[in-house]
Design a protein around this motif. Structure first.
Motif, PDB file in Angstrom:
ATOM      1  N   LEU A   1       0.722  -0.894   0.369  1.00  0.00           N
ATOM      2  CA  LEU A   1      -0.140  -0.058  -0.170  1.00  0.00           C
ATOM      3  C   LEU A   1       0.737   1.248   0.170  1.00  0.00           C
ATOM      4  O   LEU A   1       1.837   1.520   1.090  1.00  0.00           O
ATOM      5  N   LYS A   2       0.418   2.227  -1.205  1.00  0.00           N
ATOM      6  CA  LYS A   2       0.673   3.827  -0.746  1.00  0.00           C
ATOM      7  C   LYS A   2      -0.229   4.096  -0.317  1.00  0.00           C
ATOM      8  O   LYS A   2      -0.789   4.931  -1.598  1.00  0.00           O
ATOM      9  N   PRO A   3      -0.722   4.486   0.203  1.00  0.00           N
ATOM     10  CA  PRO A   3      -0.807   5.811   1.064  1.00  0.00           C
ATOM     11  C   PRO A   3      -0.903   7.349   0.208  1.00  0.00           C
ATOM     12  O   PRO A   3       0.285   7.347  -0.129  1.00  0.00           O
ATOM     13  N   SER A   4      -1.497   8.407   0.646  1.00  0.00           N
ATOM     14  CA  SER A   4      -1.211   9.860   0.115  1.00  0.00           C
ATOM     15  C   SER A   4      -0.871  10.129   1.119  1.00  0.00           C
ATOM     16  O   SER A   4      -1.348   9.871   1.615  1.00  0.00           O
ATOM     17  N   GLU A   5       0.882  10.674   0.366  1.00  0.00           N
ATOM     18  CA  GLU A   5       1.545  11.396   1.176  1.00  0.00           C
ATOM     19  C   GLU A   5       0.810  12.471   2.183  1.00  0.00           C
ATOM     20  O   GLU A   5       1.515  13.061   3.227  1.00  0.00           O
ATOM     21  N   GLU A   6      -0.606  12.702   2.118  1.00  0.00           N
ATOM     22  CA  GLU A   6      -1.168  14.380   2.155  1.00  0.00           C
ATOM     23  C   GLU A   6      -2.216  13.699   3.684  1.00  0.00           C
ATOM     24  O   GLU A   6      -2.146  14.379   4.741  1.00  0.00           O
ATOM     25  N   THR A   7      -2.308  12.702   3.503  1.00  0.00           N
ATOM     26  CA  THR A   7      -2.620  11.965   4.841  1.00  0.00           C
ATOM     27  C   THR A   7      -2.449  10.531   5.279  1.00  0.00           C
ATOM     28  O   THR A   7      -3.077   9.938   4.755  1.00  0.00           O
ATOM     29  N   PRO A   8      -1.406  10.239   5.654  1.00  0.00           N
ATOM     30  CA  PRO A   8      -1.144   8.741   5.772  1.00  0.00           C
ATOM     31  C   PRO A   8      -1.003   8.626   7.709  1.00  0.00           C
ATOM     32  O   PRO A   8      -0.974   7.664   7.187  1.00  0.00           O
ATOM     33  N   PHE A   9      -1.587   8.522   8.252  1.00  0.00           N
ATOM     34  CA  PHE A   9      -1.077   8.907   8.721  1.00  0.00           C
ATOM     35  C   PHE A   9      -2.363   7.318   9.889  1.00  0.00           C
ATOM     36  O   PHE A   9      -2.094   6.408  10.163  1.00  0.00           O
ATOM     37  N   ALA A  10      -3.393   7.960   8.818  1.00  0.00           N
ATOM     38  CA  ALA A  10      -4.411   6.904   9.158  1.00  0.00           C
ATOM     39  C   ALA A  10      -4.180   5.262   8.421  1.00  0.00           C
ATOM     40  O   ALA A  10      -4.503   4.443   9.447  1.00  0.00           O
ATOM     41  N   ALA A  11      -2.818   5.582   7.416  1.00  0.00           N
ATOM     42  CA  ALA A  11      -2.784   4.108   7.348  1.00  0.00           C
ATOM     43  C   ALA A  11      -2.118   3.713   8.158  1.00  0.00           C
ATOM     44  O   ALA A  11      -1.520   2.565   8.083  1.00  0.00           O
ATOM     45  N   VAL A  12      -1.269   3.899   9.031  1.00  0.00           N
ATOM     46  CA  VAL A  12       0.022   4.189   9.706  1.00  0.00           C
ATOM     47  C   VAL A  12      -0.534   3.116  10.523  1.00  0.00           C
ATOM     48  O   VAL A  12      -0.019   1.539  11.169  1.00  0.00           O
ATOM     49  N   ILE A  13      -2.028   3.510  11.361  1.00  0.00           N
ATOM     50  CA  ILE A  13      -2.736   2.901  12.472  1.00  0.00           C
ATOM     51  C   ILE A  13      -3.112   1.721  11.556  1.00  0.00           C
ATOM     52  O   ILE A  13      -3.386   0.990  12.595  1.00  0.00           O
ATOM     53  N   LEU A  14      -3.384   1.667  10.446  1.00  0.00           N
ATOM     54  CA  LEU A  14      -4.180   0.443   9.986  1.00  0.00           C
ATOM     55  C   LEU A  14      -2.839  -0.929   9.925  1.00  0.00           C
ATOM     56  O   LEU A  14      -3.499  -1.318  10.167  1.00  0.00           O
ATOM     57  N   ALA A  15      -1.926  -0.382   9.363  1.00  0.00           N
ATOM     58  CA  ALA A  15      -1.012  -1.193  10.179  1.00  0.00           C
ATOM     59  C   ALA A  15      -0.696  -1.362  10.750  1.00  0.00           C
ATOM     60  O   ALA A  15      -0.461  -3.044  11.263  1.00  0.00           O
ATOM     61  N   GLU A  16      -1.323  -1.512  11.953  1.00  0.00           N
ATOM     62  CA  GLU A  16      -0.863  -1.050  13.383  1.00  0.00           C
ATOM     63  C   GLU A  16      -1.747  -2.228  13.714  1.00  0.00           C
ATOM     64  O   GLU A  16      -1.578  -3.465  14.544  1.00  0.00           O
ATOM     65  N   ILE A  17      -3.120  -1.919  13.194  1.00  0.00           N
ATOM     66  CA  ILE A  17      -3.788  -3.105  13.112  1.00  0.00           C
ATOM     67  C   ILE A  17      -3.672  -3.971  12.915  1.00  0.00           C
ATOM     68  O   ILE A  17      -4.201  -4.805  13.320  1.00  0.00           O
ATOM     69  N   PHE A  18      -3.559  -3.848  12.090  1.00  0.00           N
ATOM     70  CA  PHE A  18      -2.896  -5.392  11.058  1.00  0.00           C
ATOM     71  C   PHE A  18      -2.210  -6.249  12.055  1.00  0.00           C
ATOM     72  O   PHE A  18      -1.869  -7.469  11.724  1.00  0.00           O
ATOM     73  N   ASP A  19      -1.711  -5.495  12.141  1.00  0.00           N
ATOM     74  CA  ASP A  19      -0.072  -5.868  13.347  1.00  0.00           C
ATOM     75  C   ASP A  19      -0.912  -6.593  14.330  1.00  0.00           C
ATOM     76  O   ASP A  19      -0.304  -7.823  14.734  1.00  0.00           O
ATOM     77  N   LYS A  20      -1.013  -5.871  15.279  1.00  0.00           N
ATOM     78  CA  LYS A  20      -2.182  -6.337  16.414  1.00  0.00           C
ATOM     79  C   LYS A  20      -2.679  -7.985  15.773  1.00  0.00           C
ATOM     80  O   LYS A  20      -3.186  -9.526  16.982  1.00  0.00           O
ATOM     81  N   ALA A  21      -3.480  -7.695  14.496  1.00  0.00           N
ATOM     82  CA  ALA A  21      -5.010  -8.251  14.570  1.00  0.00           C
ATOM     83  C   ALA A  21      -3.912 -10.115  13.810  1.00  0.00           C
ATOM     84  O   ALA A  21      -4.662 -10.670  13.485  1.00  0.00           O
ATOM     85  N   GLY A  22      -3.036 -10.251  13.640  1.00  0.00           N
ATOM     86  CA  GLY A  22      -1.817 -11.358  13.162  1.00  0.00           C
ATOM     87  C   GLY A  22      -1.658 -11.392  11.393  1.00  0.00           C
ATOM     88  O   GLY A  22      -2.184 -12.676  10.972  1.00  0.00           O
ATOM     89  N   VAL A  23      -2.199 -10.491  10.843  1.00  0.00           N
ATOM     90  CA  VAL A  23      -1.799 -10.198   9.734  1.00  0.00           C
ATOM     91  C   VAL A  23      -0.839 -10.796   9.177  1.00  0.00           C
ATOM     92  O   VAL A  23       0.193 -10.332  10.052  1.00  0.00           O
ATOM     93  N   PRO A  24      -0.806 -12.220   8.478  1.00  0.00           N
ATOM     94  CA  PRO A  24       0.698 -12.950   8.330  1.00  0.00           C
ATOM     95  C   PRO A  24       1.744 -12.121   7.884  1.00  0.00           C
ATOM     96  O   PRO A  24       1.337 -11.143   6.889  1.00  0.00           O
ATOM     97  N   LYS A  25       3.145 -11.449   8.165  1.00  0.00           N
ATOM     98  CA  LYS A  25       4.190 -11.346   7.582  1.00  0.00           C
ATOM     99  C   LYS A  25       4.354 -11.678   6.130  1.00  0.00           C
ATOM    100  O   LYS A  25       4.420 -12.487   5.945  1.00  0.00           O
ATOM    101  N   GLY A  26       4.312 -10.148   5.006  1.00  0.00           N
ATOM    102  CA  GLY A  26       4.611 -10.038   4.258  1.00  0.00           C
ATOM    103  C   GLY A  26       3.148  -9.599   3.592  1.00  0.00           C
ATOM    104  O   GLY A  26       3.406  -9.024   2.276  1.00  0.00           O
TER     105      GLY A  26
END
Ligand code: NAD
Length: 475
Positions: free
Chosen positions: A169-194
């Motif tokens: 995923l490449k989110p917009s550089e103008e609104t990237p922080f919501a996507a950073v939180i999504l990454a943290e959500i997936f990490d916590k939810a056990g989305v397999p690495k890669g």
């Protein structure tokens, strides 16, 4: 300052190879409030390889496992509600209650809709002694715009995960922080690495190398037609599949038997929601000549109720535009409308009275607009309504379709047969009758220059699948 200058690649937060960063601006103040990585081709390569390494394994996971993963994502997403609302309010300038009721909610709806679609989604079908299989297409590159930071990302991510496609995923550089939180959500939810990789950066540094990477089999893009064309060109070199969700200039048709007050209310909402930065905004209002004056009066009344101001202030209905650049674009369209002879009925150029900082604009209405004018043909992406009078229903339909776009349409009236006729006649991927609301399970996408493909729910999952015939499978 919010400093989140690492990329999420192969299940880990890693430094960007570029060592460079991009400032993120709060549009309510015009000041930088955070920084992200300005990624490069090397970051993209690492992320694509991580996704490619797990592609076969993820594609072959049992559907039930992916359903459970989406369910865990839904739960984690709910746990991060406050953080998402804060991030969207700061980076987009969306009024805080809209950050919750629209932006946060839409993202959640997409994960839930993709999860639920898996309950009945047919990945396999027997035809005689043969088998038809739908399987994940491979590594997908997702590029998203700034106007709906959680919606645009989540709808693609939910569909790709449901299909079994790993992504970058490449989110917009103008609104990237919501996507950073999504990454943290997936990490916590056990989305397999890669399976999920986030590479922040701009179009040149990250979007380009992603679109041309040979291991990427599909590009799913939402944004401007200008960028969509570039991505399609790059993707054509090795025949990647492309899914494009582009711009719009949607008609809002008021029929002779419509309730003018209701129609005026919705017409105003459709133009001021998200400060007009909505691809489906109903910015061309088509009204019978005889009803025009009454409609304009009502519109003026409703516009006066739209409080413009700081997104964190209670009662504010419309925040700033995203950037100085977007502010200048909207100003130039307002000036163009005046130059081309439309009547400036409400609002106009410049900032609202007393506002000196941030990228605030006045909700604006033009009347006596000819559908050939620039303000009726080009997507302004700001709160500007063009009111166009029509003589009869045939003319209304012809005007509605006299546009290069075909994303959405709106129709207001009482007679069911006429409403249905108009809805069927509009060349657009979505038509709303009398402000009806549908769920995240309905297909979304555009005709003509509004895009290629359909997203949301089961249609979205289909976008990330290839079809294979296995002959003699049941022999
Ligand atoms: P944009 O095209 O400028 O940018 C969108 C994304 O593309 C960003 O992430 C950007 O960094 C990236 N990008 C820029 N240049 C690139 C390149 N050369 N290669 C690859 N990626 C590149 O659009 P925007 O200004 O962010 O968004 C506004 C536009 O998006 C409007 O036209 C709007 O109608 C459209 N939009 C469409 C939908 C839809 O579903 N149809 C939804 C929202 C927005």
């Amino acid at each position: 300052m919010k400093d989140q200058t690492r990329q999420y690649i192969n299940g880990e937060w890693v430094e960007s190879s570029s060592g460079k960063t991009i400032d993120v601006i709060n549009p309510a103040t015009g000041e930088a409030f955070g920084r992200i990585a300005k990624g490069n081709a090397d970051d993209v390569d690492k992320a694509v390889n991580a996704a490619h390494d797990v592609y076969i394994e993820f594609r072959n996971t049992p559907v039930e496992e992916r359903r459970e993963m989406l369910d865990r994502i839904v739960n984690e997403y709910e746990n991060r509600k406050d953080d998402l609302i804060e991030a969207i309010t700061d980076e987009l300038g969306s009024p805080i209650d809209k950050s919750e009721k629209v932006h946060y909610q839409m993202g959640l709806n997409h994960f839930a809709a993709a999860r639920d679609a898996l309950d009945s989604f047919e990945f396999e079908e027997q035809r005689g002694e043969n088998l038809v299989v739908k399987e994940a297409i491979g590594v997908a590159g997702l590029i998203t715009p700034w106007n709906f930071p959680t919606n645009q990302t989540s709808l693609k991510l939910a569909a790709a995960f449901a299909a079994g496609s790993p992504i970058v995923l490449k989110p917009s550089e103008e609104t990237p922080f919501a996507a950073v939180i999504l990454a943290e959500i997936f990490d916590k939810a056990g989305v397999p690495k890669g399976v999920f990789n986030l590479v922040n950066g701009d179009g040149e540094g990250v979007g380009n190398p992603l679109s041309e990477h040979p291991k990427v089999r599909m590009m799913s893009f939402t944004g401007s037609g200008r960028t969509g064309a570039k991505i399609m060109e790059k993707a054509s070199v090795d025949f990647k599949k492309v899914s494009l969700e582009l711009g719009g200039k949607s008609p809002l048709i008021i029929l002779e038997d419509a309730n003018v007050d209701d129609a005026a209310f919705t017409a105003v909402q459709k133009v001021v929601n998200n400060t007009g930065q909505v691809c489906t905004a109903g910015t061309r209002t088509l009204i019978p000549e005889s009803m025009k004056d009454e409609f304009l009066e009502k519109v003026k009344e409703k516009m006066a109720d739209v409080k413009v101001g700081n997104p964190r202030e209670e009662g504010v209905k419309m925040g700033p535009l995203i950037s100085r650049k977007q502010y200048d674009t909207v100003q130039s369209y307002i000036n163009k409308g005046v130059e081309e002879g439309a009547t400036l009925y409400h609002g106009g150029a410049g900032q609202p009275e007393g506002m000196t900082e941030g990228f605030y604009v006045k909700p604006t209405v033009f009347s006596d607009v000819d559908n050939k004018m620039t303000i009726a043909q080009e997507e302004i992406f700001g709160p500007v309504m063009s009111v166009i009078a029509y003589k009869d229903l045939d003319e209304a339909i012809a005007l509605a379709n006299d546009t290069k776009y075909g994303l959405a349409g709106y129709v207001f009236g009482e007679d069911a047969e006429t409403l249905k006729k108009v809805a069927r006649s509009i060349e657009a991927g979505t038509v709303e009758i009398n402000n009806a609301k549908g769920g995240a399970d309905l297909p979304f996408g555009g005709y003509k220059q509004s895009g290629i493909g359909r997203e949301w729910g089961d249609f979205g999952i289909d976008e990330f699948l290839e079809v294979k015939s296995i002959k003699g499978y049941f022999k």
